[in-house]
Design a protein around this motif. Structure first.
Motif, PDB file in Angstrom:
ATOM      1  N   HIS A 129      -3.139  10.848  -5.784  1.00  0.00           N
ATOM      2  CA  HIS A 129      -2.461   9.681  -6.352  1.00  0.00           C
ATOM      3  C   HIS A 129      -1.077   9.496  -5.747  1.00  0.00           C
ATOM      4  O   HIS A 129      -0.675   8.369  -5.416  1.00  0.00           O
ATOM      5  N   LEU A 130      -0.356  10.583  -5.578  1.00  0.00           N
ATOM      6  CA  LEU A 130       0.989  10.506  -5.003  1.00  0.00           C
ATOM      7  C   LEU A 130       0.947  10.015  -3.559  1.00  0.00           C
ATOM      8  O   LEU A 130       1.805   9.231  -3.130  1.00  0.00           O
ATOM      9  N   VAL A 131      -0.052  10.464  -2.807  1.00  0.00           N
ATOM     10  CA  VAL A 131      -0.186  10.026  -1.419  1.00  0.00           C
ATOM     11  C   VAL A 131      -0.620   8.570  -1.347  1.00  0.00           C
ATOM     12  O   VAL A 131      -0.292   7.844  -0.408  1.00  0.00           O
ATOM     13  N   LEU A 132      -1.347   8.116  -2.365  1.00  0.00           N
ATOM     14  CA  LEU A 132      -1.803   6.726  -2.393  1.00  0.00           C
ATOM     15  C   LEU A 132      -0.663   5.724  -2.558  1.00  0.00           C
ATOM     16  O   LEU A 132      -0.779   4.571  -2.136  1.00  0.00           O
ATOM     17  N   LEU A 133       0.433   6.147  -3.161  1.00  0.00           N
ATOM     18  CA  LEU A 133       1.543   5.228  -3.433  1.00  0.00           C
ATOM     19  C   LEU A 133       2.064   4.541  -2.165  1.00  0.00           C
ATOM     20  O   LEU A 133       2.128   3.302  -2.114  1.00  0.00           O
ATOM     21  N   PRO A 134       2.449   5.287  -1.120  1.00  0.00           N
ATOM     22  CA  PRO A 134       2.879   4.604   0.112  1.00  0.00           C
ATOM     23  C   PRO A 134       1.742   3.857   0.797  1.00  0.00           C
ATOM     24  O   PRO A 134       1.976   2.849   1.476  1.00  0.00           O
ATOM     25  N   CYS A 135       0.501   4.328   0.610  1.00  0.00           N
ATOM     26  CA  CYS A 135      -0.653   3.627   1.198  1.00  0.00           C
ATOM     27  C   CYS A 135      -0.782   2.229   0.606  1.00  0.00           C
ATOM     28  O   CYS A 135      -1.047   1.257   1.322  1.00  0.00           O
ATOM     29  N   TYR A 136      -0.603   2.121  -0.704  1.00  0.00           N
ATOM     30  CA  TYR A 136      -0.642   0.819  -1.368  1.00  0.00           C
ATOM     31  C   TYR A 136       0.404  -0.113  -0.780  1.00  0.00           C
ATOM     32  O   TYR A 136       0.129  -1.279  -0.473  1.00  0.00           O
ATOM     33  N   PHE A 137       1.620   0.409  -0.634  1.00  0.00           N
ATOM     34  CA  PHE A 137       2.722  -0.436  -0.163  1.00  0.00           C
ATOM     35  C   PHE A 137       2.485  -0.887   1.279  1.00  0.00           C
ATOM     36  O   PHE A 137       2.746  -2.051   1.624  1.00  0.00           O
ATOM     37  N   LEU A 138       2.002   0.006   2.126  1.00  0.00           N
ATOM     38  CA  LEU A 138       1.745  -0.350   3.524  1.00  0.00           C
ATOM     39  C   LEU A 138       0.605  -1.364   3.635  1.00  0.00           C
ATOM     40  O   LEU A 138       0.639  -2.253   4.488  1.00  0.00           O
ATOM     41  N   LEU A 139      -0.403  -1.236   2.765  1.00  0.00           N
ATOM     42  CA  LEU A 139      -1.480  -2.218   2.767  1.00  0.00           C
ATOM     43  C   LEU A 139      -0.955  -3.579   2.322  1.00  0.00           C
ATOM     44  O   LEU A 139      -1.328  -4.618   2.878  1.00  0.00           O
ATOM     45  N   TYR A 140      -0.080  -3.574   1.321  1.00  0.00           N
ATOM     46  CA  TYR A 140       0.563  -4.827   0.893  1.00  0.00           C
ATOM     47  C   TYR A 140       1.321  -5.469   2.050  1.00  0.00           C
ATOM     48  O   TYR A 140       1.225  -6.681   2.272  1.00  0.00           O
ATOM     49  N   LYS A 141       2.087  -4.665   2.803  1.00  0.00           N
ATOM     50  CA  LYS A 141       2.838  -5.197   3.939  1.00  0.00           C
ATOM     51  C   LYS A 141       1.897  -5.776   4.996  1.00  0.00           C
ATOM     52  O   LYS A 141       2.236  -6.772   5.645  1.00  0.00           O
ATOM     53  N   GLY A 142       0.724  -5.160   5.160  1.00  0.00           N
ATOM     54  CA  GLY A 142      -0.255  -5.687   6.099  1.00  0.00           C
ATOM     55  C   GLY A 142      -0.775  -7.045   5.670  1.00  0.00           C
ATOM     56  O   GLY A 142      -0.821  -7.993   6.464  1.00  0.00           O
ATOM     57  N   PHE A 143      -1.181  -7.163   4.401  1.00  0.00           N
ATOM     58  CA  PHE A 143      -1.647  -8.447   3.879  1.00  0.00           C
ATOM     59  C   PHE A 143      -0.538  -9.498   3.950  1.00  0.00           C
ATOM     60  O   PHE A 143      -0.794 -10.661   4.274  1.00  0.00           O
ATOM     61  N   ASP A 144       0.680  -9.088   3.638  1.00  0.00           N
ATOM     62  CA  ASP A 144       1.816 -10.007   3.670  1.00  0.00           C
ATOM     63  C   ASP A 144       2.040 -10.551   5.083  1.00  0.00           C
ATOM     64  O   ASP A 144       2.275 -11.757   5.264  1.00  0.00           O
ATOM     65  N   ALA A 145       1.956  -9.675   6.083  1.00  0.00           N
ATOM     66  CA  ALA A 145       2.157 -10.093   7.470  1.00  0.00           C
ATOM     67  C   ALA A 145       1.068 -11.056   7.927  1.00  0.00           C
ATOM     68  O   ALA A 145       1.341 -12.066   8.592  1.00  0.00           O
ATOM     69  N   VAL A 146      -0.174 -10.766   7.571  1.00  0.00           N
ATOM     70  CA  VAL A 146      -1.286 -11.650   7.957  1.00  0.00           C
ATOM     71  C   VAL A 146      -1.141 -13.002   7.264  1.00  0.00           C
ATOM     72  O   VAL A 146      -1.369 -14.054   7.877  1.00  0.00           O
ATOM     73  N   ALA A 147      -0.749 -12.987   5.987  1.00  0.00           N
ATOM     74  CA  ALA A 147      -0.567 -14.235   5.247  1.00  0.00           C
ATOM     75  C   ALA A 147       0.509 -15.101   5.887  1.00  0.00           C
ATOM     76  O   ALA A 147       0.348 -16.331   6.004  1.00  0.00           O
TER      77      ALA A 147
END
Length: 227
Positions: free
Chosen positions: A195-213
């Protein structure tokens, strides 16, 4: 085998409290990412990606609460959490379809993801095991979302599409931690660490979607100006 921990609070026997805490942390990050995507962009791509994070956050909170109160409610809340996570995967698949330009292909893929979601629900209710969720998540994130964004990269020659697959690849690390049962002790077990490792993964995935959008919004604006 996960070693469970227990504490007693206000007369209640609570199981795996740190798992609950880290689930809440994931919920907060997911809600933040979902809110940003949903309200910072007008495109349905970002709206659907925002809904993906929203339902992912709801699933994390229900899942953490299920662990905490499993002594009292049993497996039913887990099934609710797993169902909600399946809905989140449906939304990320619908988001990915939005980058495809061919209308017929988009309609075909929509029918596929809705049908696959129906299969997921039926198998989940029948088998009632987390492996069903793992398969659905793997197909949705790797077999669907990753593939579509990689193909979009080759078709458009735009590196921005690779940000989403690269972020998804990072999800393999918490999956390995959980799958191999890597843990420091009974309190900091594989659930907590993953779960702790997932936290930055979530944020980086958000940044990816944000960039594509942002790229898609710019492309649509340029197309409108050319017309």
């Amino acid at each position: 085998m996960i070693q469970h921990t227990y504490i007693e609070l206000f007369g209640l026997q609570l199981m795996d409290p740190l798992t609950f805490v880290t689930d809440v942390m994931m919920s907060v990050v997911a809600f933040y990412c979902g809110h940003k995507l949903f309200y910072d962009h007008k495109l349905k791509y970002a709206k659907y990606a925002g809904m993906f994070f929203l339902f992912l956050g709801i699933s994390s909170f229900i899942g953490g609460s299920s662990h905490l109160l499993e002594h009292y409610f049993g497996k039913v809340p887990h099934l609710v959490a797993w169902t909600v996570q399946g809905i989140s995967i449906l939304f990320v698949e619908l988001a990915s379809i939005r980058v495809i330009k061919q209308a017929k292909l988009k309609n075909l893929l929509r029918m596929f993801v809705y049908a696959f979601f129906g299969v997921f629900i039926s198998q989940l209710l029948n088998i009632q095991h987390f492996n069903v969720v793992k398969i659905n998540t793997t197909v949705g994130l790797i077999g669907f979302t990753t593939v579509i964004h990689i193909v979009s990269y080759f078709l458009n020659k735009e590196k921005v599409f690779l940000k989403v697959p690269m972020a998804i690849c990072l999800f393999l690390l918490p999956a390995i931690i959980h799958g191999l049962g890597i843990a420091f002790n009974a309190w900091f077990n594989q659930n907590v660490l993953s779960h702790l490792v997932l936290l930055p993964c979530y944020f980086l995935l958000y940044k990816g979607f944000d960039a594509v959008a942002k790229y898609l919004a710019t492309s649509k604006t340029l197309q409108a100006q050319q017309l």
